[in-house]
Design an enzyme around this catalytic site. Structure first.
Site, PDB file in Angstrom:
ATOM      1  CB  VAL A 124      -3.463   5.901   6.995  1.00  0.00           C
ATOM      2  CG1 VAL A 124      -4.388   5.541   8.151  1.00  0.00           C
ATOM      3  CG2 VAL A 124      -3.605   4.888   5.854  1.00  0.00           C
ATOM      4  CG  ASP A 125      -4.320   9.343   1.776  1.00  0.00           C
ATOM      5  OD1 ASP A 125      -4.218  10.464   2.304  1.00  0.00           O
ATOM      6  OD2 ASP A 125      -5.367   8.964   1.195  1.00  0.00           O
ATOM      7  CG  HIS A 144      -8.609   5.632  11.477  1.00  0.00           C
ATOM      8  ND1 HIS A 144      -9.603   5.349  10.559  1.00  0.00           N
ATOM      9  CD2 HIS A 144      -9.236   5.712  12.685  1.00  0.00           C
ATOM     10  CE1 HIS A 144     -10.776   5.274  11.180  1.00  0.00           C
ATOM     11  NE2 HIS A 144     -10.581   5.500  12.472  1.00  0.00           N
ATOM     12  NE  ARG A 183      -3.606   0.120   2.517  1.00  0.00           N
ATOM     13  CZ  ARG A 183      -4.016   0.409   3.758  1.00  0.00           C
ATOM     14  NH1 ARG A 183      -3.886  -0.481   4.733  1.00  0.00           N
ATOM     15  NH2 ARG A 183      -4.568   1.572   4.028  1.00  0.00           N
TER      16      ARG A 183
HETATM   17  C1  BJW Z   1     -16.676   8.728  -2.789  1.00  0.00           C
HETATM   18  C2  BJW Z   1     -15.861   8.770  -3.890  1.00  0.00           C
HETATM   19  C3  BJW Z   1     -15.718  10.012  -4.476  1.00  0.00           C
HETATM   20  C4  BJW Z   1     -15.836   6.768  -3.260  1.00  0.00           C
HETATM   21  N1  BJW Z   1     -16.355  11.052  -3.965  1.00  0.00           N
HETATM   22  N2  BJW Z   1     -17.346   9.687  -2.251  1.00  0.00           N
HETATM   23  C5  BJW Z   1     -19.556   1.358  17.993  1.00  0.00           C
HETATM   24  C6  BJW Z   1     -20.472   0.560  17.337  1.00  0.00           C
HETATM   25  C7  BJW Z   1     -20.046  -0.570  16.625  1.00  0.00           C
HETATM   26  C8  BJW Z   1     -18.710  -0.926  16.561  1.00  0.00           C
HETATM   27  C9  BJW Z   1     -17.802  -0.130  17.200  1.00  0.00           C
HETATM   28  C10 BJW Z   1     -18.218   0.984  17.920  1.00  0.00           C
HETATM   29  N3  BJW Z   1     -17.129   1.583  18.432  1.00  0.00           N
HETATM   30  C11 BJW Z   1     -16.031   0.887  18.040  1.00  0.00           C
HETATM   31  C12 BJW Z   1     -16.422  -0.184  17.307  1.00  0.00           C
HETATM   32  C13 BJW Z   1     -15.527  -1.188  16.662  1.00  0.00           C
HETATM   33  C14 BJW Z   1     -14.873  -0.694  15.404  1.00  0.00           C
HETATM   34  C15 BJW Z   1     -15.918  -0.334  14.371  1.00  0.00           C
HETATM   35  O1  BJW Z   1     -16.284   0.809  14.165  1.00  0.00           O
HETATM   36  N4  BJW Z   1     -16.427  -1.314  13.658  1.00  0.00           N
HETATM   37  C16 BJW Z   1     -17.422  -1.075  12.591  1.00  0.00           C
HETATM   38  C17 BJW Z   1     -16.957  -1.734  11.282  1.00  0.00           C
HETATM   39  C18 BJW Z   1     -18.764  -1.510  13.047  1.00  0.00           C
HETATM   40  N5  BJW Z   1     -14.012   0.473  15.672  1.00  0.00           N
HETATM   41  C19 BJW Z   1     -12.801   0.316  16.158  1.00  0.00           C
HETATM   42  O2  BJW Z   1     -12.339  -0.784  16.423  1.00  0.00           O
HETATM   43  C20 BJW Z   1     -12.000   1.575  16.385  1.00  0.00           C
HETATM   44  N6  BJW Z   1     -11.478   1.564  17.721  1.00  0.00           N
HETATM   45  C21 BJW Z   1     -12.206   1.894  18.799  1.00  0.00           C
HETATM   46  O3  BJW Z   1     -13.282   2.421  18.705  1.00  0.00           O
HETATM   47  O4  BJW Z   1     -11.594   1.596  19.996  1.00  0.00           O
HETATM   48  C22 BJW Z   1     -12.415   1.446  21.145  1.00  0.00           C
HETATM   49  C23 BJW Z   1     -13.298   0.197  20.978  1.00  0.00           C
HETATM   50  C24 BJW Z   1     -12.790  -0.971  20.431  1.00  0.00           C
HETATM   51  C25 BJW Z   1     -13.596  -2.104  20.261  1.00  0.00           C
HETATM   52  C26 BJW Z   1     -14.951  -2.053  20.637  1.00  0.00           C
HETATM   53  C27 BJW Z   1     -15.470  -0.853  21.169  1.00  0.00           C
HETATM   54  C28 BJW Z   1     -14.631   0.266  21.345  1.00  0.00           C
HETATM   55  C29 BJW Z   1     -10.788   1.632  15.455  1.00  0.00           C
HETATM   56  C30 BJW Z   1     -11.171   1.739  14.030  1.00  0.00           C
HETATM   57  C31 BJW Z   1      -9.927   1.651  13.162  1.00  0.00           C
HETATM   58  C32 BJW Z   1     -10.262   1.603  11.686  1.00  0.00           C
HETATM   59  N7  BJW Z   1      -9.104   1.248  10.971  1.00  0.00           N
HETATM   60  C33 BJW Z   1      -9.140   1.258   9.508  1.00  0.00           C
HETATM   61  C34 BJW Z   1      -7.772   0.808   9.001  1.00  0.00           C
HETATM   62  C35 BJW Z   1      -6.750   1.939   9.219  1.00  0.00           C
HETATM   63  C36 BJW Z   1      -5.382   1.520   8.853  1.00  0.00           C
HETATM   64  C37 BJW Z   1      -5.209   1.214   7.403  1.00  0.00           C
HETATM   65  O5  BJW Z   1      -5.518   2.058   6.528  1.00  0.00           O
HETATM   66  O6  BJW Z   1      -4.744   0.146   7.141  1.00  0.00           O
HETATM   67  O7  BJW Z   1      -9.449   2.574   9.049  1.00  0.00           O
HETATM   68  S1  BJW Z   1     -10.469   0.265   8.825  1.00  0.00           S
HETATM   69  C38 BJW Z   1     -10.839   1.369   7.502  1.00  0.00           C
HETATM   70  O8  BJW Z   1     -12.168   1.922   7.675  1.00  0.00           O
HETATM   71  C39 BJW Z   1      -9.859   2.543   7.668  1.00  0.00           C
HETATM   72  C40 BJW Z   1     -10.725   3.720   7.338  1.00  0.00           C
HETATM   73  O9  BJW Z   1     -10.158   4.901   7.868  1.00  0.00           O
HETATM   74  C41 BJW Z   1     -12.043   3.335   7.963  1.00  0.00           C
HETATM   75  C42 BJW Z   1     -13.227   4.086   7.392  1.00  0.00           C
HETATM   76  O10 BJW Z   1     -13.378   3.827   6.033  1.00  0.00           O
HETATM   77  P1  BJW Z   1     -13.864   4.996   5.067  1.00  0.00           P
HETATM   78  O11 BJW Z   1     -12.880   6.072   5.040  1.00  0.00           O
HETATM   79  O12 BJW Z   1     -15.247   5.356   5.406  1.00  0.00           O
HETATM   80  O13 BJW Z   1     -13.779   4.245   3.636  1.00  0.00           O
HETATM   81  P2  BJW Z   1     -14.827   3.259   2.946  1.00  0.00           P
HETATM   82  O14 BJW Z   1     -14.093   2.529   1.899  1.00  0.00           O
HETATM   83  O15 BJW Z   1     -15.588   2.486   3.922  1.00  0.00           O
HETATM   84  O16 BJW Z   1     -15.866   4.251   2.258  1.00  0.00           O
HETATM   85  C43 BJW Z   1     -15.490   5.103   1.180  1.00  0.00           C
HETATM   86  C44 BJW Z   1     -16.724   5.924   0.835  1.00  0.00           C
HETATM   87  O17 BJW Z   1     -16.349   6.856  -0.139  1.00  0.00           O
HETATM   88  C45 BJW Z   1     -17.875   5.091   0.251  1.00  0.00           C
HETATM   89  O18 BJW Z   1     -19.074   5.426   0.956  1.00  0.00           O
HETATM   90  C46 BJW Z   1     -17.967   5.543  -1.211  1.00  0.00           C
HETATM   91  O19 BJW Z   1     -19.299   5.627  -1.696  1.00  0.00           O
HETATM   92  C47 BJW Z   1     -17.364   6.908  -1.124  1.00  0.00           C
HETATM   93  N8  BJW Z   1     -16.671   7.352  -2.328  1.00  0.00           N
HETATM   94  N9  BJW Z   1     -15.367   7.462  -4.122  1.00  0.00           N
HETATM   95  C48 BJW Z   1     -17.168  10.859  -2.875  1.00  0.00           C
HETATM   96  N10 BJW Z   1     -14.949  10.130  -5.573  1.00  0.00           N
END
Ligand code: BJW
Length: 245
Positions: free
Chosen positions: A102-103, A118, A70
């Site tokens: 993270v980019d 993140h 990546r």
């Molecule tokens: C366009 C477009 C264009 C395309 N124009 N739009 C509460 C409820 C339920 C679960 C939890 C909760 N609290 C915590 C959790 C657990 C978990 C979580 O949220 N899970 C869910 C999946 C349900 N969260 C965590 O574990 C977090 N930690 C935490 O809260 O600690 C305390 C805790 C832990 C455990 C339990 C409870 C509390 C940490 C989260 C870390 C996320 N890490 C990642 C990887 C980062 C490192 C790496 O890059 O390798 O972060 S996962 C990945 O998802 C990455 C992203 O930052 C993150 C969000 O993704 P994002 O940015 O939204 O991307 P996509 O691909 O999902 O969406 C792209 C969008 O763009 C799409 O909608 C397209 O339509 C759109 N799009 N082109 C406009 N041109």
């Protein structure tokens, strides 16, 4: 759509405090893969194999291989029109930017006052948390040396400086992000709005009285919460908003 954009543009120009939350969609046209959706990373890779501490403990070499792939891919990407508009706003008064990305493309576009929830793919940190602060490995265009896998202080294993599922975010970043929810206009751009705690910020901003706007290719769970949902490409919509809609 034109009148919705004009409304949002007017709100932004009148806002003393503007907050923008971004996700992977903002970097998609630059060539950085998103996570979810048709061409997202999670189509071909399982998060539990690559983006958790348990995965790293099980197979650090595999996880590093993925992160190095990546890094090499992101090294070839440049900021796009969406990053540039956000950078322009951030250089005015009262604008704060929170990113899940993270980019570091926001930084390369010149964004000020950025909260990176993140972490950064360009940083590494000690797996044993020996006390060495995260260090930068900005290897854009160059393959990282094998030594990049060790901590410079204790010689132990290094890990990518990002936040994995199940890990807590840096508490100071959470405090900063929550402070950003005190604003007049809150834009959530290019995020699927499902990963917490980032996904909760738009709710918090609305609760505190902000005018909330989503910009995304398609509806997300945030669409039902915001005052205005604009469906389109961030790199098209943001320049139009900068020009008044
Ligand atoms: C366009 C477009 C264009 C395309 N124009 N739009 C509460 C409820 C339920 C679960 C939890 C909760 N609290 C915590 C959790 C657990 C978990 C979580 O949220 N899970 C869910 C999946 C349900 N969260 C965590 O574990 C977090 N930690 C935490 O809260 O600690 C305390 C805790 C832990 C455990 C339990 C409870 C509390 C940490 C989260 C870390 C996320 N890490 C990642 C990887 C980062 C490192 C790496 O890059 O390798 O972060 S996962 C990945 O998802 C990455 C992203 O930052 C993150 C969000 O993704 P994002 O940015 O939204 O991307 P996509 O691909 O999902 O969406 C792209 C969008 O763009 C799409 O909608 C397209 O339509 C759109 N799009 N082109 C406009 N041109």
């Amino acid at each position: 759509m034109t009148s919705a954009l004009a409304t949002v543009a007017a709100r932004i120009s009148a806002a003393a405090r503007l907050t923008i939350l971004t996700g992977a969609g903002v970097s998609a046209v630059s060539g950085v893969p998103t996570f979810r959706g048709r061409e997202g990373l999670w189509r071909n890779f399982r998060p539990e194999d690559l983006a958790t501490a348990a995965a790293f403990q099980r197979d650090p070499a595999l996880v590093w291989e993925w992160y190095r792939w990546r890094r090499e891919r992101i090294a070839r990407c440049d900021p796009n029109a969406a990053h540039r508009v956000i950078a322009t706003w951030s250089n005015g008064d009262g604008c704060r930017v929170i990113t899940q990305n993270v980019d570091d493309l926001h930084i390369r576009a010149g964004t000020r006052d950025l909260v990176r929830l993140h972490g950064s793919i360009w940083e590494s940190k000690c797996w044993r948390a020996c006390g060495q602060p995260p260090w930068r490995e900005d290897t854009r265009g160059v393959s990282p040396s094998p030594a990049s896998g060790t901590c410079p202080a204790c010689g132990g294993l290094a890990r990518p400086g990002v936040v994995w599922f199940g890990e807590s975010l840096d508490p100071s970043d959470v405090v900063s992000a929550l402070a950003c929810c005190d604003c007049d206009v809150f834009l959530t751009v290019g995020t699927s709005a499902i990963v917490h705690p980032a996904a909760g910020l738009v709710h918090e901003a609305r609760r505190r009285g902000a005018f909330t706007v989503e910009i995304n290719l398609e509806p997300t769970p945030a669409s039902a919460v915001v005052d205005v949902a604009v469906h389109g490409r961030a790199e098209d919509i943001l320049p139009r908003l900068l020009q008044g809609g």
